[in-house]
Design a protein around this motif. Structure first.
Motif, PDB file in Angstrom:
ATOM      1  N   CYS A 359     -68.894   9.193 -54.234  1.00  0.00           N
ATOM      2  CA  CYS A 359     -69.624   8.564 -55.251  1.00  0.00           C
ATOM      3  C   CYS A 359     -69.661   7.236 -54.460  1.00  0.00           C
ATOM      4  O   CYS A 359     -68.690   6.562 -54.608  1.00  0.00           O
ATOM      5  CB  CYS A 359     -69.548   8.823 -56.497  1.00  0.00           C
ATOM      6  N   CYS A 362     -69.141   4.869 -58.213  1.00  0.00           N
ATOM      7  CA  CYS A 362     -67.668   5.055 -58.801  1.00  0.00           C
ATOM      8  C   CYS A 362     -66.708   5.250 -57.768  1.00  0.00           C
ATOM      9  O   CYS A 362     -65.188   5.243 -57.990  1.00  0.00           O
ATOM     10  CB  CYS A 362     -67.760   5.704 -60.068  1.00  0.00           C
ATOM     11  N   HIS A 364     -65.715   8.132 -56.700  1.00  0.00           N
ATOM     12  CA  HIS A 364     -65.034   9.402 -56.930  1.00  0.00           C
ATOM     13  C   HIS A 364     -65.350  10.360 -56.022  1.00  0.00           C
ATOM     14  O   HIS A 364     -66.550  10.681 -55.246  1.00  0.00           O
ATOM     15  CB  HIS A 364     -65.833  10.233 -58.302  1.00  0.00           C
TER      16      HIS A 364
HETATM   17 ZN   LIG Z   1     -69.745   8.327 -59.570  1.00  0.00          ZN
END
Ligand SMILES: [Zn+2]
Ligand SMILES: [Zn+2]
Length: 652
Positions: A359, A362, A364
């Motif tokens: 991502c 963020c 992730h």
């Molecule tokens: Zn994210």
């Protein structure tokens, strides 16, 4: 006369052959025999007069050695290693004993000998040296030296070696693959002169045999070498030093798949020798062993002399559309360093062969809920876990923050290289990777060029992290630090942590302070924070917690069973059959074993071979061994092969 021989094939037991009339043969000599219609090298373990009754013996074709090149101790060791790693003693011996036929030619030392330098240990070094000697006298043989990069572990190793050599004992000093050509060799040569032999794969088999014999007879008492030097024979083994003990190159990748570190402990048990492991980033397993008392831990508190640890700056940097690979911070410090006549190293991690998704908001990364390893992106097939085989659709939005900026990472490193050469047109740039280092003496040349200041920027893969010591390197740049962190491997964090700490440690080793610029898409990732703070212990604690939860080493042992072959359907059929055999054995024997897979291996096809694997986890080594021994017969049908890897290091 008859001789019992070990042959270098995966077969049980020894084979008896007749000794040619008038020939003298001693145990420990190599011979050539006809084995299943093939002339092959074999190892004499026993010579006797009792003729086998059940069959007619064949005669030995020829005898290679006039004098033994190995003894009882190596035979015993090869039996132990073979049984632990599911291979045969003959296979171990053929790896351990050099293949040369006629010892010849000394190996010419690729470095100039300078005047003998006296080593003065600083306070930390002297304290640790004394500690080890005292504990050694009291019977403690196993030690772990834990010191930041540049803390001066080498001087302690040298003093320990000197102590043992003065008492008539021999010392083996192991280094990872690459650093053999770095400065450690010339440093040892300056101290030990002709007492030193060098032993690694880029010297010829005959030169290796020459060194082997010299060490065997005690004519040289210190050997420096890579992995297979752990088998060197000597009159009285005093110590095996394993420098950079965390390094993956100590593990052999084909059968027998031994780890030199483990072999060192076998030898210590048999020969009462010291084992001294050392690292700036000990493997989680070794530090855990030290904390639980199996190893004595010795910590350095600071760098040697006046040099300080480098300043690490974590820079959030998004290459975006792939047009830019260098942050303005990194460019600025690079240019400044070179303008001031200093040198720069860039690390480009190229192990990211299989793309993962991340991502962009963020940071992730999708992980398998069962195995806690990153899932890989496989086009329209979506995401795949390469341990247990679980599949998942590619999420449209980030499962953590809901952002729809999902990016795929992990390929296209060639472009980065071109980009860098373009960005610094007037720099003298040198590339170091596995291909360029294979060329004869290229690593030695590199060291000289760096020392003479003929290189401004050294661009390389993992190799630049290993053991180099250049006092003029003031800036280290780490491009795309995220690659490698998200490999489908439970040791991914450990490896990237140690790689980045090691490469960071290349800077600021002299009087000048060093700086490390680490470019990442996710500067909040805890691993990068630990690196910035030079905080190995916090990293280690976090890592232990995770491994405990999922029962990875050091809380268990793993065995990987990899089935490969050209015909994928049959590979899959075999691996499925293997799984059901394992299940039924585990059920009836009530063995405490977790079985993962089958799944296609992350490297799903190598040299036309399709690869599928099963991973076994258990705390109980004996039960693991029994299970594998029971099911291993299942392969071998046609051209389908089963590779058994005990304590695998590489799960790709
Ligand atoms: Zn994210
Ligand atoms: Zn999984």
């Amino acid at each position: 006369m008859f001789a019992d021989l070990y042959v270098p094939f995966p077969v049980n037991g020894s084979f008896t052959y007749g000794v040619p009339a008038g020939k003298e043969l001693l145990p420990g000599c190599r011979v050539v025999v006809d084995f299943s219609g093939r002339q092959t090298l074999a190892f004499t373990v026993n010579v006797h007069e009792s003729e086998p009754k059940e069959y007619k013996v064949k005669e030995i074709t020829s005898v290679i050695d006039d004098e033994p090149v190995f003894d009882r101790r190596l035979i015993k060791l090869s039996e132990e290693i073979a049984s632990y790693y599911f291979s045969s003693p003959g296979e171990v011996l053929s790896l351990a004993v050099p293949s040369g036929r006629k010892p010849s030619g000394r190996y010419r030392v690729p470095f100039e000998k300078s005047e003998k330098r006296n080593i003065n240990l600083d306070h930390d070094q002297a304290r640790i040296y004394e500690e080890i000697i005292d504990q050694y006298k009291a019977g403690s043989l196993h030690h772990l030296l834990f010191g930041v990069t540049g803390s001066g572990k080498t001087e302690v190793y040298i003093e320990l070696a000197r102590y043992l050599i003065e008492r008539g004992r021999s010392v083996i000093y192991l280094v990872p693959e690459i650093s053999i050509s770095s400065q450690i060799f010339s440093r040892l040569y300056n101290v030990f002169g002709d007492e030193l032999i060098i032993y690694h794969s880029s010297i010829t088999p005959n030169q290796r045999l020459h060194s082997w014999n010299k060490f065997l007879k005690g004519e040289a008492r210190i050997a420096v070498g890579t992995r297979s030097a752990v088998f060197l024979q000597c009159p009285d083994l005093g110590a095996i030093i394993v420098d950079e003990e965390h390094d993956g190159s100590y593990k052999e990748n084909s059968s027998p798949r031994y780890n030199a570190r483990r072999v060192a402990f076998y030898r210590s048990k048999n020969e009462k020798s010291l084992v001294v492991l050392g690292s700036a980033t000990p493997s989680v397993e070794s530090l855990y062993a030290a904390e639980s008392g199996a190893l004595k831990l010795h910590r350095f508190t600071k760098r040697f002399g006046s040099s300080k640890l480098p300043e690490v700056e974590v820079v959030e940097f998004n290459p975006g559309d792939g047009k830019d690979y260098l942050s303005s911070t990194l460019k600025l410090f690079t240019k400044r360093a070179v303008d001031e006549g200093n040198q720069v190293i860039y690390l480009l991690n190229r192990r990211g062969f299989s793309p993962f998704v991340l991502c962009n908001q963020c940071g992730h990364v999708v992980e398998c809920p069962h195995c806690s390893i990153s899932m890989n992106f496989h086009g329209s097939a979506g995401l795949l876990c390469h341990y247990c085989g679980m599949k998942k659709k590619l999420p449209e939005v980030c499962e953590k923050c809901g952002s729809d900026e999902i990016v795929k990472l992990g390929s296209g490193t060639q472009r980065v290289e071109d980009y860098i050469k373009n960005a610094y047109r007037d720099f003298r740039i040198f590339r170091l990777d596995r291909d360029s280092v294979k060329k004869k003496n290229s690593a030695g040349e590199l060291v000289e060029k760096m020392n003479r200041g003929e290189i401004d920027l050294l661009l390389g893969t993992q190799m630049v992290a290993k053991g180099f010591d250049f006092p003029n390197v003031t800036v280290v740049g780490i491009l795309m630090a995220d690659i490698g962190l998200h490999l489908p491997d439970f040791r991914a964090s450990e490896r990237i942590f140690s790689l980045l700490v090691q490469v960071a440690g290349r800077s600021g080793r002299g009087e000048k302070p060093g700086r490390v610029i680490l470019q990442t898409l996710n500067s909040e990732h805890p691993v990068f924070r630990y690196i910035r703070d030079h905080d190995y212990y916090s990293f280690y604690r976090a890592e232990l917690e995770e491994r405990k939860l999922l029962k990875y080493p050091p809380y268990s042992r793993l065995v990987r069973l990899l089935v490969r072959g050209h015909d994928e359907e049959r590979v899959i059929e075999t691996v499925n059959r293997l799984r059901s055999e394992i299940d039924s054995f585990v059920r009836t024997s009530k063995a405490d074993i977790t079985v993962l897979g089958p799944a296609s291996a992350p490297l799903s096809k190598i040299a036309k071979n399709y690869r599928h694997h099963i991973i076994l986890k258990s705390k109980n080594t004996e039960e693991l061994h029994r299970t594998v021994a029971e099911v291993r017969k299942i392969s071998g049908t046609g051209k389908i092969y089963l590779e058994i890897d005990m304590d695998p290091y590489d799960l790709l």
